[in-house]
Design a protein around this motif. Structure first.
Motif, PDB file in Angstrom:
ATOM      1  N   GLY A  63       6.620  -0.796  -5.057  1.00  0.00           N
ATOM      2  CA  GLY A  63       5.608   0.193  -4.724  1.00  0.00           C
ATOM      3  C   GLY A  63       5.987   1.117  -3.590  1.00  0.00           C
ATOM      4  N   VAL A  64       7.254   1.019  -3.117  1.00  0.00           N
ATOM      5  CA  VAL A  64       7.678   1.815  -1.964  1.00  0.00           C
ATOM      6  C   VAL A  64       9.040   2.463  -2.257  1.00  0.00           C
ATOM      7  N   ASN A  65       9.154   3.719  -1.892  1.00  0.00           N
ATOM      8  CA  ASN A  65      10.430   4.426  -2.030  1.00  0.00           C
ATOM      9  C   ASN A  65      11.352   4.084  -0.859  1.00  0.00           C
ATOM     10  N   GLU A  66      12.606   4.452  -0.968  1.00  0.00           N
ATOM     11  CA  GLU A  66      13.587   4.148   0.078  1.00  0.00           C
ATOM     12  C   GLU A  66      13.184   4.714   1.436  1.00  0.00           C
ATOM     13  N   ASP A  67      12.508   5.873   1.459  1.00  0.00           N
ATOM     14  CA  ASP A  67      12.096   6.487   2.727  1.00  0.00           C
ATOM     15  C   ASP A  67      10.806   5.886   3.292  1.00  0.00           C
ATOM     16  N   GLY A  68      10.219   4.899   2.589  1.00  0.00           N
ATOM     17  CA  GLY A  68       8.999   4.258   3.046  1.00  0.00           C
ATOM     18  C   GLY A  68       7.725   4.862   2.487  1.00  0.00           C
ATOM     19  N   SER A  69       7.817   5.943   1.765  1.00  0.00           N
ATOM     20  CA  SER A  69       6.626   6.549   1.164  1.00  0.00           C
ATOM     21  C   SER A  69       6.184   5.731  -0.054  1.00  0.00           C
ATOM     22  N   PRO A  70       4.900   5.846  -0.438  1.00  0.00           N
ATOM     23  CA  PRO A  70       4.432   5.084  -1.594  1.00  0.00           C
ATOM     24  C   PRO A  70       5.083   5.592  -2.886  1.00  0.00           C
ATOM     25  N   ALA A  71       5.484   4.664  -3.748  1.00  0.00           N
ATOM     26  CA  ALA A  71       6.091   5.037  -5.025  1.00  0.00           C
ATOM     27  C   ALA A  71       5.058   5.660  -5.965  1.00  0.00           C
ATOM     28  N   PHE A  72       3.795   5.276  -5.792  1.00  0.00           N
ATOM     29  CA  PHE A  72       2.712   5.774  -6.644  1.00  0.00           C
ATOM     30  C   PHE A  72       1.586   6.292  -5.756  1.00  0.00           C
ATOM     31  N   PRO A  73       1.764   7.431  -5.083  1.00  0.00           N
ATOM     32  CA  PRO A  73       0.753   7.896  -4.118  1.00  0.00           C
ATOM     33  C   PRO A  73      -0.630   8.075  -4.728  1.00  0.00           C
ATOM     34  N   GLU A  74      -0.701   8.425  -5.988  1.00  0.00           N
ATOM     35  CA  GLU A  74      -1.995   8.634  -6.638  1.00  0.00           C
ATOM     36  C   GLU A  74      -2.743   7.321  -6.874  1.00  0.00           C
ATOM     37  N   LEU A  75      -2.059   6.193  -6.768  1.00  0.00           N
ATOM     38  CA  LEU A  75      -2.686   4.885  -6.981  1.00  0.00           C
ATOM     39  C   LEU A  75      -3.033   4.151  -5.686  1.00  0.00           C
ATOM     40  N   VAL A  76      -2.618   4.677  -4.546  1.00  0.00           N
ATOM     41  CA  VAL A  76      -2.843   3.978  -3.279  1.00  0.00           C
ATOM     42  C   VAL A  76      -4.346   3.870  -2.985  1.00  0.00           C
ATOM     43  N   LEU A  77      -4.801   2.628  -2.851  1.00  0.00           N
ATOM     44  CA  LEU A  77      -6.221   2.359  -2.573  1.00  0.00           C
ATOM     45  C   LEU A  77      -6.512   2.258  -1.085  1.00  0.00           C
ATOM     46  N   GLY A  78      -5.461   2.042  -0.286  1.00  0.00           N
ATOM     47  CA  GLY A  78      -5.644   1.881   1.152  1.00  0.00           C
ATOM     48  C   GLY A  78      -4.379   1.372   1.804  1.00  0.00           C
ATOM     49  N   THR A  79      -4.541   0.873   3.033  1.00  0.00           N
ATOM     50  CA  THR A  79      -3.390   0.372   3.783  1.00  0.00           C
ATOM     51  C   THR A  79      -3.546  -1.123   4.066  1.00  0.00           C
ATOM     52  N   TRP A  80      -2.419  -1.756   4.266  1.00  0.00           N
ATOM     53  CA  TRP A  80      -2.338  -3.176   4.586  1.00  0.00           C
ATOM     54  C   TRP A  80      -1.524  -3.283   5.866  1.00  0.00           C
ATOM     55  N   THR A  81      -2.070  -3.984   6.844  1.00  0.00           N
ATOM     56  CA  THR A  81      -1.360  -4.236   8.094  1.00  0.00           C
ATOM     57  C   THR A  81      -1.283  -5.736   8.276  1.00  0.00           C
ATOM     58  N   CYS A  82      -0.110  -6.223   8.636  1.00  0.00           N
ATOM     59  CA  CYS A  82       0.106  -7.651   8.797  1.00  0.00           C
ATOM     60  C   CYS A  82       0.818  -7.896  10.119  1.00  0.00           C
ATOM     61  N   ASP A  83       0.271  -8.823  10.918  1.00  0.00           N
ATOM     62  CA  ASP A  83       0.951  -9.221  12.146  1.00  0.00           C
ATOM     63  C   ASP A  83       0.920 -10.732  12.236  1.00  0.00           C
ATOM     64  N   GLY A  84       1.907 -11.285  12.906  1.00  0.00           N
ATOM     65  CA  GLY A  84       1.943 -12.737  13.017  1.00  0.00           C
ATOM     66  C   GLY A  84       3.226 -13.223  13.650  1.00  0.00           C
ATOM     67  N   PHE A  85       3.580 -14.457  13.293  1.00  0.00           N
ATOM     68  CA  PHE A  85       4.764 -15.111  13.848  1.00  0.00           C
ATOM     69  C   PHE A  85       5.557 -15.770  12.731  1.00  0.00           C
ATOM     70  N   LEU A  86       6.864 -15.628  12.796  1.00  0.00           N
ATOM     71  CA  LEU A  86       7.729 -16.351  11.879  1.00  0.00           C
ATOM     72  C   LEU A  86       7.802 -17.801  12.338  1.00  0.00           C
ATOM     73  N   VAL A  87       7.853 -18.727  11.379  1.00  0.00           N
ATOM     74  CA  VAL A  87       7.880 -20.152  11.701  1.00  0.00           C
ATOM     75  C   VAL A  87       8.940 -20.865  10.854  1.00  0.00           C
ATOM     76  N   GLY A  88       9.281 -22.066  11.288  1.00  0.00           N
ATOM     77  CA  GLY A  88      10.235 -22.883  10.532  1.00  0.00           C
ATOM     78  C   GLY A  88      11.561 -22.168  10.340  1.00  0.00           C
ATOM     79  N   ALA A  89      12.053 -22.190   9.108  1.00  0.00           N
ATOM     80  CA  ALA A  89      13.329 -21.533   8.794  1.00  0.00           C
ATOM     81  C   ALA A  89      13.180 -20.007   8.737  1.00  0.00           C
ATOM     82  N   ALA A  90      11.957 -19.520   8.865  1.00  0.00           N
ATOM     83  CA  ALA A  90      11.652 -18.087   8.909  1.00  0.00           C
ATOM     84  C   ALA A  90      12.304 -17.349   7.740  1.00  0.00           C
TER      85      ALA A  90
END
Length: 180
Positions: A72-99
């Motif tokens: 769903g993402v082009n090499e430059d980071g833009s959406p591959a299907f801009p007409e289908l984008v319903l919104g944004t997703w943001t994720c933050d956290g911590f890597l654990v274990g073997a990460a």
């Protein structure tokens, strides 16, 4: 009177038809250009390891947009299907274990915030597993708008990495993706 009643009725019917079903299933494609982590701890290859905090963002798409081999993402980071984008997703956290080297099981613990274009918000917390096509439940910890009636949990299915190492995932608040 009959004409204005008909126009009022038509306006109500059109308004009712315009109300979409609440979003209970959706896909997420991570924008690989927005994955940021601390300079330490990292492994010999510079990849984040256990305890490293991160933040990333991506695009929310309708369910089943990210079929096998479709990113769903082009090499430059833009959406591959801009007409289908319903919104944004943001994720933050911590890597654990073997990460990032994990081959199975939990590789990070995160908070995910989905913000739809109309402003509705869904927040979930929990572990994420590296196993593809396996449902991992996350706790829904906040919701507004069309998401407000959903509490409890949401199923997340890791669909694999995209060609630019962006996460691809499917989410389901009802059936928890058992058929995925």
């Amino acid at each position: 009177m009959l004409r204005s009643l008909s126009m009022t009725t038509a306006a109500i019917l059109l308004g009712t038809a315009a109300l979409a079903e609440p979003l209970v299933r959706f896909d997420v494609a991570e924008d690989h250009t927005r994955f940021v982590f601390q300079s330490a701890p990292v492994d010999d290859e510079g990849m984040p390891t256990h305890g490293n905090p991160f933040v990333t963002q991506g695009y929310v798409y309708p369910a089943d947009t990210l079929a096998p081999g479709i990113d769903g993402v082009n090499e430059d980071g833009s959406p591959a299907f801009p007409e289908l984008v319903l919104g944004t997703w943001t994720c933050d956290g911590f890597l654990v274990g073997a990460a990032m080297k994990a081959e199975t099981g939990v590789f990070l613990v995160s908070r995910q915030t989905v913000v739809l274009n109309e402003g509705d918000i869904l927040i979930s917390h929990g572990p994420e597993i590296i196993d593809e096509n396996v449902v991992q439940l996350r706790a829904i910890s906040g919701a507004t708008g069309s998401f407000v009636d959903h509490d409890g949990d949401i199923g997340q299915v890791f669909l694999g990495w995209g060609p630019y190492m962006g996460l691809r995932a499917a989410f389901d608040m009802e059936g928890h993706g058992e058929d995925s």
